[in-house]
Design a protein around this motif. Structure first.
Motif, short mmCIF file in Angstrom:
data_model
loop_
_atom_site.label_atom_id
_atom_site.label_comp_id
_atom_site.label_asym_id
_atom_site.label_seq_id
_atom_site.Cartn_x
_atom_site.Cartn_y
_atom_site.Cartn_z
N TYR A 18 -4.00 2.14 -1.51
CA TYR A 18 -3.48 0.97 -0.79
C TYR A 18 -4.42 -0.22 -0.94
O TYR A 18 -3.98 -1.35 -1.16
CB TYR A 18 -3.28 1.27 0.70
CG TYR A 18 -2.28 2.35 0.99
CD1 TYR A 18 -1.09 2.45 0.28
CD2 TYR A 18 -2.52 3.29 1.98
CE1 TYR A 18 -0.17 3.45 0.56
CE2 TYR A 18 -1.60 4.29 2.27
CZ TYR A 18 -0.43 4.36 1.56
OH TYR A 18 0.47 5.35 1.83
N THR A 23 -1.79 -3.27 -0.88
CA THR A 23 -0.79 -2.95 0.14
C THR A 23 -1.41 -2.36 1.41
O THR A 23 -0.71 -1.72 2.19
CB THR A 23 0.27 -1.98 -0.42
OG1 THR A 23 -0.37 -0.78 -0.87
CG2 THR A 23 1.05 -2.61 -1.55
N GLU A 26 0.17 -4.28 5.18
CA GLU A 26 0.87 -5.47 4.68
C GLU A 26 1.23 -6.46 5.78
O GLU A 26 1.32 -7.65 5.52
CB GLU A 26 2.11 -5.05 3.90
CG GLU A 26 1.76 -4.32 2.61
CD GLU A 26 2.97 -3.87 1.84
OE1 GLU A 26 3.17 -4.39 0.73
OE2 GLU A 26 3.71 -3.00 2.37
#
Length: 102
Positions: A18, A23, A26
């Motif tokens: 991530y 991400t 987010e």
């Protein structure tokens, strides 16, 4: 020699995934591309992993208990670095940002 549990290894892998693909949380980091900054300043990446591993809790079987909380605290630190007006709530405690090792 003991090894990290499968659950902990998976949590670390997904956290790195991530973080690396932009991400991580987010909602909190919407519109902030922090990835180039991480590569430019290694100490930021060092602090990110320190916060994640300091906040992350595991039980006696090596299962992670609060992976989402640990990721969120990292996202708050990243947001603060890129948005000086952002207020981290609750403020970081010293143990969350402590660097361990030599």
């Amino acid at each position: 020699m003991a090894h990290l549990s499968t659950d902990l290894r998976a949590a670390l892998r997904f956290f790195a995934f991530y973080l690396g693909n932009g991400t991580l949380d987010e909602d909190l980091l919407d519109g902030i591309d922090y990835r180039a900054h991480l590569l430019q300043f290694g100490s930021d990446l060092e602090m990110i992993f320190a916060i994640y591993t300091n906040v992350l809790e595991i039980d006696e079987h090596g299962e992670t208990l609060n992976d989402g909380d640990a990721q969120y605290r990292v996202a708050q630190w990243i947001r603060k670095c890129h948005d000086p007006g952002y207020q981290v709530e609750p403020p970081f405690e010293a143990w969350e940002t402590e660097l361990h090792g030599p």
